[in-house]
Design a protein around this motif. Structure first.
Motif, mmCIF file in Angstrom:
data_model
loop_
_atom_site.group_PDB
_atom_site.id
_atom_site.type_symbol
_atom_site.label_atom_id
_atom_site.label_comp_id
_atom_site.label_asym_id
_atom_site.label_seq_id
_atom_site.Cartn_x
_atom_site.Cartn_y
_atom_site.Cartn_z
ATOM 1 N N THR A 56 0.829 -1.204 0.000
ATOM 2 C CA THR A 56 0.000 0.000 0.000
ATOM 3 C C THR A 56 0.862 1.253 0.000
ATOM 4 O O THR A 56 0.573 2.226 -0.708
ATOM 5 N N LEU A 57 1.926 1.222 0.791
ATOM 6 C CA LEU A 57 2.830 2.373 0.858
ATOM 7 C C LEU A 57 3.460 2.649 -0.502
ATOM 8 O O LEU A 57 3.480 3.801 -0.965
ATOM 9 N N ILE A 58 3.962 1.619 -1.161
ATOM 10 C CA ILE A 58 4.619 1.818 -2.454
ATOM 11 C C ILE A 58 3.620 2.293 -3.502
ATOM 12 O O ILE A 58 3.934 3.153 -4.341
ATOM 13 N N LYS A 59 2.411 1.775 -3.456
ATOM 14 C CA LYS A 59 1.366 2.242 -4.381
ATOM 15 C C LYS A 59 1.151 3.742 -4.210
ATOM 16 O O LYS A 59 1.042 4.490 -5.197
ATOM 17 N N ASP A 60 1.123 4.198 -2.958
ATOM 18 C CA ASP A 60 0.903 5.616 -2.700
ATOM 19 C C ASP A 60 2.145 6.451 -3.020
ATOM 20 O O ASP A 60 2.026 7.623 -3.386
ATOM 21 N N VAL A 61 3.327 5.864 -2.887
ATOM 22 C CA VAL A 61 4.549 6.562 -3.298
ATOM 23 C C VAL A 61 4.532 6.796 -4.810
ATOM 24 O O VAL A 61 4.925 7.868 -5.289
ATOM 25 N N ILE A 62 4.066 5.814 -5.567
ATOM 26 C CA ILE A 62 3.950 5.987 -7.021
ATOM 27 C C ILE A 62 3.043 7.172 -7.334
ATOM 28 O O ILE A 62 3.380 8.041 -8.154
ATOM 29 N N ALA A 63 1.884 7.227 -6.676
ATOM 30 C CA ALA A 63 0.954 8.338 -6.907
ATOM 31 C C ALA A 63 1.566 9.662 -6.467
ATOM 32 O O ALA A 63 1.393 10.697 -7.133
ATOM 33 N N TRP A 64 2.293 9.647 -5.359
ATOM 34 C CA TRP A 64 2.938 10.865 -4.847
ATOM 35 C C TRP A 64 3.972 11.378 -5.846
ATOM 36 O O TRP A 64 4.038 12.580 -6.122
ATOM 37 N N GLN A 65 4.773 10.472 -6.398
ATOM 38 C CA GLN A 65 5.773 10.883 -7.384
ATOM 39 C C GLN A 65 5.109 11.385 -8.667
ATOM 40 O O GLN A 65 5.603 12.318 -9.306
ATOM 41 N N ALA A 66 3.998 10.770 -9.054
ATOM 42 C CA ALA A 66 3.278 11.242 -10.242
ATOM 43 C C ALA A 66 2.749 12.657 -10.022
ATOM 44 O O ALA A 66 2.816 13.508 -10.920
ATOM 45 N N MET A 69 5.657 15.075 -10.237
ATOM 46 C CA MET A 69 6.024 15.297 -11.634
ATOM 47 C C MET A 69 5.097 16.316 -12.289
ATOM 48 O O MET A 69 5.534 17.203 -13.030
ATOM 49 N N GLN A 70 3.800 16.204 -12.010
ATOM 50 C CA GLN A 70 2.848 17.156 -12.572
ATOM 51 C C GLN A 70 3.157 18.578 -12.103
ATOM 52 O O GLN A 70 3.146 19.524 -12.892
ATOM 53 N N ARG A 71 3.444 18.719 -10.815
ATOM 54 C CA ARG A 71 3.734 20.055 -10.277
ATOM 55 C C ARG A 71 4.980 20.660 -10.910
ATOM 56 O O ARG A 71 5.030 21.868 -11.170
ATOM 57 N N LEU A 72 5.989 19.843 -11.166
ATOM 58 C CA LEU A 72 7.221 20.337 -11.777
ATOM 59 C C LEU A 72 6.983 20.887 -13.179
ATOM 60 O O LEU A 72 7.732 21.739 -13.654
ATOM 61 N N HIS A 73 5.937 20.384 -13.837
ATOM 62 C CA HIS A 73 5.654 20.807 -15.208
ATOM 63 C C HIS A 73 4.537 21.844 -15.287
ATOM 64 O O HIS A 73 4.156 22.247 -16.384
ATOM 65 N N GLN A 74 4.027 22.266 -14.152
ATOM 66 C CA GLN A 74 2.955 23.258 -14.140
ATOM 67 C C GLN A 74 3.399 24.452 -13.305
ATOM 68 O O GLN A 74 2.930 24.674 -12.197
ATOM 69 N N LEU A 127 1.974 2.594 -12.547
ATOM 70 C CA LEU A 127 3.062 3.318 -13.207
ATOM 71 C C LEU A 127 2.616 3.839 -14.569
ATOM 72 O O LEU A 127 2.905 4.985 -14.940
ATOM 73 N N ALA A 128 1.900 3.005 -15.306
ATOM 74 C CA ALA A 128 1.402 3.423 -16.620
ATOM 75 C C ALA A 128 0.469 4.618 -16.484
ATOM 76 O O ALA A 128 0.510 5.551 -17.300
ATOM 77 N N ARG A 133 -0.609 10.389 -17.387
ATOM 78 C CA ARG A 133 -0.862 11.764 -16.932
ATOM 79 C C ARG A 133 0.186 12.713 -17.512
ATOM 80 O O ARG A 133 -0.126 13.833 -17.925
ATOM 81 N N TRP A 134 1.421 12.275 -17.532
ATOM 82 C CA TRP A 134 2.522 13.070 -18.068
ATOM 83 C C TRP A 134 2.310 13.306 -19.562
ATOM 84 O O TRP A 134 2.433 14.429 -20.061
#
Length: 206
Positions: A56-66, A69-74, A127-128, A133-134
Motif C-alpha cells: 500500500t505504501l509503495i502504491k501511494d509513493v507511485i501516486a505521490w511521485q506522479a 512530476m505534474q507540479r514540476l511541469h505546471q 506506473l502506466a 498523466r505526463w
C-alpha cells in the motif's frame, strides 16, 4: 481510509515524502516499513493507520511521485507548454536542474518505474497511469499549438508527446549513468528540432 483531518493529511504527506526519498536512495527492496517509520518519526500505529502494508505504501509513493512530476511541469515559467518558447524553457530547466544535482538521481518517477514495472500487473498499471498523466499534460500543450496553427495539421500531438517524454527519460538515464550533460542536452535538442519540423514554414522557431 476515513477522511483525514488537516493534521492527518500533513502526517501522511510527511510519511510519503520520507518514503519516496528512502526508496530513491535505497531502492524498493531495500526500504522497509520500519525504516520509513523511524525516518518519519511516527509510531507503528500511525504507520498502519495510513498504510496497511508495504504494498500500500509503495502504491501511494507511485501516486505521490506522479503528483510531484505534474507540479514540476505546471509552473509560471512553463505555462501550459503550448509554445516553442515554453518547450525551449522546459528543456533548459531540465538541464539546469540535473546539472545542479551533478546528474545524480535522474528521473524520480522513472527510477520507480525501472524498479517496479515487472513486479505485478497492478503496479505496472499504476506506473502506466502516472506516465499517461505526463503524456496528457504534454499532449494538451501540443494540441493547443496545432489549433493555433503553430503546428501543421499533420502533426500528431500524441506521437510528439511520446517522443518528447522518451527523449527526456532516455537523456536523463544516460546523463545519470555517464555523469555528464551532453546525452541529456543532445536528446532534448534533437526532439525539439523534430518538434520544430512540424511548424508552419512561416512560424518555424529559430
Amino acid at each position: 481510509m476515513a477522511e483525514l483531518t488537516a493534521k492527518g493529511r500533513a502526517t501522511r504527506a510527511r510519511i510519503l515524502a520520507v518514503a519516496a526519498d528512502l526508496v530513491l536512495k535505497q531502492g524498493v527492496a531495500g526500504t522497509q516499513i520500519e525504516d520509513v517509520r523511524r525516518a518519519a518519526g511516527v509510531s507503528g500505529s500511525q504507520m498502519t493507520h495510513y498504510f496497511r502494508d508495504k504494498r500500500t505504501l509503495i502504491k501511494d509513493v507511485i501516486a505521490w511521485q506522479a503528483d510531484k512530476m505534474q507540479r514540476l511541469h505546471q509552473t509560471p515559467e512553463l505555462g501550459e507548454l503550448d509554445s516553442y518558447a515554453a518547450w525551449r524553457r522546459w528543456a533548459d530547466l531540465v538541464v539546469e536542474r540535473q546539472t545542479a544535482r551533478d546528474f545524480q538521481g535522474g528521473c524520480d518517477f522513472g527510477s520507480l518505474a525501472g524498479q517496479l514495472v515487472e513486479s505485478d500487473a497492478d503496479t505496472r498499471a499504476d506506473l502506466a497511469a502516472g506516465y499517461e498523466r505526463w503524456l496528457e499534460l504534454f499532449r494538451r500543450g501540443l494540441e493547443a499549438m496545432r489549433a493555433r496553427g503553430e503546428l501543421r495539421e499533420d502533426a500528431d500531438p500524441d506521437a510528439l508527446a511520446q517522443s518528447l517524454l522518451a527523449a527526456l527519460q532516455g537523456g536523463l538515464l544516460l546523463s545519470q549513468t555517464l555523469r555528464r550533460v551532453e546525452p541529456l542536452r543532445n536528446s532534448l535538442n534533437a526532439v525539439l528540432t523534430y518538434l520544430g519540423s512540424y511548424a508552419d514554414p512561416g512560424r518555424r522557431p529559430a
